[in-house]
Enzyme design. Structure first.
Site, PDB file in Angstrom:
ATOM      1  N   LYS A  11      45.581 123.827  40.995  1.00 35.65           N
ATOM      2  CA  LYS A  11      45.450 123.301  39.631  1.00 35.65           C
ATOM      3  C   LYS A  11      44.215 123.870  38.918  1.00 35.65           C
ATOM      4  O   LYS A  11      43.348 124.483  39.547  1.00 35.65           O
ATOM      5  CB  LYS A  11      45.400 121.774  39.708  1.00 35.65           C
ATOM      6  CG  LYS A  11      46.686 121.151  40.294  1.00 35.65           C
ATOM      7  CD  LYS A  11      46.639 119.625  40.224  1.00 35.65           C
ATOM      8  CE  LYS A  11      47.928 119.015  40.754  1.00 35.65           C
ATOM      9  NZ  LYS A  11      47.941 117.538  40.581  1.00 35.65           N
ATOM     10  N   TYR A  51      56.406 118.238  34.696  1.00 40.45           N
ATOM     11  CA  TYR A  51      56.097 116.863  35.100  1.00 40.45           C
ATOM     12  C   TYR A  51      56.982 115.823  34.406  1.00 40.45           C
ATOM     13  O   TYR A  51      56.628 114.649  34.357  1.00 40.45           O
ATOM     14  CB  TYR A  51      54.615 116.556  34.849  1.00 40.45           C
ATOM     15  CG  TYR A  51      53.698 117.137  35.902  1.00 40.45           C
ATOM     16  CD1 TYR A  51      53.692 116.635  37.210  1.00 40.45           C
ATOM     17  CD2 TYR A  51      52.837 118.187  35.616  1.00 40.45           C
ATOM     18  CE1 TYR A  51      52.857 117.157  38.176  1.00 40.45           C
ATOM     19  CE2 TYR A  51      51.990 118.723  36.590  1.00 40.45           C
ATOM     20  CZ  TYR A  51      52.007 118.192  37.872  1.00 40.45           C
ATOM     21  OH  TYR A  51      51.174 118.713  38.837  1.00 40.45           O
ATOM     22  N   PHE A  59      49.630 107.988  32.766  1.00 42.17           N
ATOM     23  CA  PHE A  59      48.744 109.151  32.791  1.00 42.17           C
ATOM     24  C   PHE A  59      49.439 110.458  32.389  1.00 42.17           C
ATOM     25  O   PHE A  59      48.853 111.535  32.475  1.00 42.17           O
ATOM     26  CB  PHE A  59      48.123 109.306  34.186  1.00 42.17           C
ATOM     27  CG  PHE A  59      49.132 109.397  35.309  1.00 42.17           C
ATOM     28  CD1 PHE A  59      49.769 110.595  35.606  1.00 42.17           C
ATOM     29  CD2 PHE A  59      49.443 108.280  36.075  1.00 42.17           C
ATOM     30  CE1 PHE A  59      50.699 110.689  36.631  1.00 42.17           C
ATOM     31  CE2 PHE A  59      50.374 108.349  37.108  1.00 42.17           C
ATOM     32  CZ  PHE A  59      50.999 109.574  37.382  1.00 42.17           C
ATOM     33  N   ARG A  87      51.972 117.907  52.722  1.00 39.38           N
ATOM     34  CA  ARG A  87      51.410 116.658  52.180  1.00 39.38           C
ATOM     35  C   ARG A  87      50.259 116.172  53.074  1.00 39.38           C
ATOM     36  O   ARG A  87      49.258 115.656  52.577  1.00 39.38           O
ATOM     37  CB  ARG A  87      52.489 115.578  52.059  1.00 39.38           C
ATOM     38  CG  ARG A  87      53.621 115.886  51.082  1.00 39.38           C
ATOM     39  CD  ARG A  87      53.245 115.882  49.622  1.00 39.38           C
ATOM     40  NE  ARG A  87      52.566 114.704  49.171  1.00 39.38           N
ATOM     41  CZ  ARG A  87      52.495 114.336  47.876  1.00 39.38           C
ATOM     42  NH1 ARG A  87      53.089 115.063  46.926  1.00 39.38           N
ATOM     43  NH2 ARG A  87      51.825 113.279  47.516  1.00 39.38           N
ATOM     44  N   THR A  93      46.683 111.444  46.886  1.00 40.17           N
ATOM     45  CA  THR A  93      46.545 111.811  45.469  1.00 40.17           C
ATOM     46  C   THR A  93      45.113 111.599  44.974  1.00 40.17           C
ATOM     47  O   THR A  93      44.556 112.446  44.269  1.00 40.17           O
ATOM     48  CB  THR A  93      47.508 110.944  44.617  1.00 40.17           C
ATOM     49  OG1 THR A  93      48.829 111.031  45.173  1.00 40.17           O
ATOM     50  CG2 THR A  93      47.509 111.395  43.173  1.00 40.17           C
ATOM     51  N   ARG A 104      42.349 118.068  49.359  1.00 36.22           N
ATOM     52  CA  ARG A 104      41.861 117.250  48.240  1.00 36.22           C
ATOM     53  C   ARG A 104      40.506 116.617  48.555  1.00 36.22           C
ATOM     54  O   ARG A 104      39.652 116.504  47.668  1.00 36.22           O
ATOM     55  CB  ARG A 104      42.905 116.194  47.866  1.00 36.22           C
ATOM     56  CG  ARG A 104      44.057 116.796  47.032  1.00 36.22           C
ATOM     57  CD  ARG A 104      45.199 115.851  46.881  1.00 36.22           C
ATOM     58  NE  ARG A 104      46.165 116.285  45.863  1.00 36.22           N
ATOM     59  CZ  ARG A 104      47.364 115.735  45.712  1.00 36.22           C
ATOM     60  NH1 ARG A 104      47.767 114.760  46.511  1.00 36.22           N
ATOM     61  NH2 ARG A 104      48.179 116.179  44.765  1.00 36.22           N
ATOM     62  N   ASN A 114      43.003 116.943  40.853  1.00 37.71           N
ATOM     63  CA  ASN A 114      42.974 116.814  42.310  1.00 37.71           C
ATOM     64  C   ASN A 114      43.347 118.090  43.065  1.00 37.71           C
ATOM     65  O   ASN A 114      43.920 118.035  44.153  1.00 37.71           O
ATOM     66  CB  ASN A 114      43.810 115.602  42.757  1.00 37.71           C
ATOM     67  CG  ASN A 114      45.259 115.720  42.330  1.00 37.71           C
ATOM     68  OD1 ASN A 114      45.647 116.709  41.721  1.00 37.71           O
ATOM     69  ND2 ASN A 114      46.058 114.733  42.670  1.00 37.71           N
ATOM     70  N   HIS A 117      48.901 120.651  43.865  1.00 38.83           N
ATOM     71  CA  HIS A 117      50.182 119.937  43.832  1.00 38.83           C
ATOM     72  C   HIS A 117      50.890 120.194  45.159  1.00 38.83           C
ATOM     73  O   HIS A 117      50.711 121.248  45.762  1.00 38.83           O
ATOM     74  CB  HIS A 117      51.038 120.502  42.689  1.00 38.83           C
ATOM     75  CG  HIS A 117      52.460 120.018  42.722  1.00 38.83           C
ATOM     76  ND1 HIS A 117      52.843 118.810  42.200  1.00 38.83           N
ATOM     77  CD2 HIS A 117      53.584 120.578  43.245  1.00 38.83           C
ATOM     78  CE1 HIS A 117      54.145 118.645  42.386  1.00 38.83           C
ATOM     79  NE2 HIS A 117      54.624 119.706  43.023  1.00 38.83           N
ATOM     80  N   GLU A 128      61.175 122.899  41.848  1.00 37.22           N
ATOM     81  CA  GLU A 128      59.865 123.363  41.380  1.00 37.22           C
ATOM     82  C   GLU A 128      59.683 124.861  41.623  1.00 37.22           C
ATOM     83  O   GLU A 128      59.132 125.580  40.778  1.00 37.22           O
ATOM     84  CB  GLU A 128      58.768 122.550  42.071  1.00 37.22           C
ATOM     85  CG  GLU A 128      58.766 121.095  41.598  1.00 37.22           C
ATOM     86  CD  GLU A 128      57.946 120.140  42.459  1.00 37.22           C
ATOM     87  OE1 GLU A 128      57.935 118.934  42.145  1.00 37.22           O
ATOM     88  OE2 GLU A 128      57.323 120.591  43.446  1.00 37.22           O
TER      89      GLU A 128
HETATM   90  P1  IDP Z   1      50.957 113.652  44.030  1.00 32.84           P
HETATM   91  O1  IDP Z   1      50.444 114.879  43.289  1.00 32.84           O
HETATM   92  O2  IDP Z   1      50.036 113.252  45.156  1.00 32.84           O
HETATM   93  O3  IDP Z   1      52.397 113.789  44.461  1.00 32.84           O
HETATM   94  P2  IDP Z   1      51.943 111.931  41.900  1.00 32.84           P
HETATM   95  O4  IDP Z   1      51.987 110.441  41.976  1.00 32.84           O
HETATM   96  O5  IDP Z   1      53.238 112.672  42.027  1.00 32.84           O
HETATM   97  O6  IDP Z   1      50.878 112.416  43.008  1.00 32.84           O
HETATM   98  O7  IDP Z   1      51.244 112.300  40.533  1.00 32.84           O
HETATM   99  C1  IDP Z   1      51.300 113.624  40.027  1.00 32.84           C
HETATM  100  C2  IDP Z   1      49.933 114.010  39.516  1.00 32.84           C
HETATM  101  O8  IDP Z   1      49.566 113.171  38.430  1.00 32.84           O
HETATM  102  C3  IDP Z   1      48.781 113.821  40.529  1.00 32.84           C
HETATM  103  O9  IDP Z   1      48.651 114.896  41.424  1.00 32.84           O
HETATM  104  C4  IDP Z   1      47.585 113.724  39.602  1.00 32.84           C
HETATM  105  O10 IDP Z   1      47.181 115.009  39.118  1.00 32.84           O
HETATM  106  C5  IDP Z   1      48.155 112.931  38.443  1.00 32.84           C
HETATM  107  N1  IDP Z   1      47.925 111.490  38.616  1.00 32.84           N
HETATM  108  C6  IDP Z   1      48.529 110.653  39.498  1.00 32.84           C
HETATM  109  N2  IDP Z   1      48.077 109.390  39.386  1.00 32.84           N
HETATM  110  C7  IDP Z   1      47.165 109.415  38.383  1.00 32.84           C
HETATM  111  C8  IDP Z   1      46.334 108.408  37.782  1.00 32.84           C
HETATM  112  O11 IDP Z   1      46.379 107.224  38.131  1.00 32.84           O
HETATM  113  N3  IDP Z   1      45.506 108.827  36.774  1.00 32.84           N
HETATM  114  C9  IDP Z   1      45.468 110.139  36.348  1.00 32.84           C
HETATM  115  N4  IDP Z   1      46.223 111.106  36.885  1.00 32.84           N
HETATM  116  C10 IDP Z   1      47.056 110.766  37.892  1.00 32.84           C
HETATM  117 MG    MG Z   2      54.109 114.020  43.332  1.00 29.05          MG
END
Ligand code: IDP
Ligand code: MG
Length: 139
Positions: A11, A51, A59, A87, A93, A104, A114, A117, A128
């Site tokens: 990212k 997304y 968010f 993962r 996350t 991470r 973070n 992805h 994807e």
């Molecule tokens: P993941 O990337 O661990 O699969 P997801 O729940 O799929 O997590 O969320 C996608 C992306 O959205 C996360 O990687 C992060 O960049 C962002 N994200 C997730 N939760 C939050 C939040 O609570 N606040 C801000 N950004 C978030």
């Molecule tokens: Mg995800």
């Protein structure tokens, strides 16, 4: 059917902080093979489409503007049990909740920025990967 492939993006925060090499080394050392790789920048519209599944989440707007704020590296990876193992390698996350030694934990700044992805299923890894790469770009 399990494809043994997953999709990742390094990212904008990981790229701007100079972590491309460090993260790719961790991925290689964990036994993943690079099938396809691209250095590119997402327009807001493109990040929004990628997304789309998160459209209703609070968010979403922040995520789309962040993911289009600078260049990213898109990668298809191959390994047995790729989805779950990747993962595990990237961690939770929220980097404050990620296990020690995960990508991470080491490289991410916040729950939003973070670092990486990782696909959450074989089906999404396929979708994807297809979003970024043609057949001619996979090896
Ligand atoms: P993941 O990337 O661990 O699969 P997801 O729940 O799929 O997590 O969320 C996608 C992306 O959205 C996360 O990687 C992060 O960049 C962002 N994200 C997730 N939760 C939050 C939040 O609570 N606040 C801000 N950004 C978030
Ligand atoms: Mg995800």
């Amino acid at each position: 059917m399990a494809t043994n492939r997953t999709f990742t993006m390094l990212k904008p925060d990981a790229v701007s902080n100079g972590y491309i090499g460090g993260i790719l080394k961790m991925i290689n050392d964990a036994g993943f093979r690079i099938v396809a790789m691209k250095y590119t920048k997402l327009a807001a519209e493109t990040a929004g489409a990628f997304y789309e599944v998160h459209k209703e989440r609070p968010f979403y707007g922040e995520l789309v503007s962040y993911m289009s704020s600078g260049p990213i590296v898109a990668v298809i990876l191959e390994k047995e049990n790729a989805i779950a193992d990747f993962r595990t390698l990237i961690g939770a996350t929220d980097p404050t909740k990620a296990d020690a030694g995960t990508i991470r934990k080491i490289y991410a700044k916040s729950i939003s920025a973070n670092a990486v992805h990782g696909s959450d299923s074989d089906e999404n890894a396929q979708i994807e990967g297809d979003f970024f790469f043609s057949k001619l770009e996979r090896f």
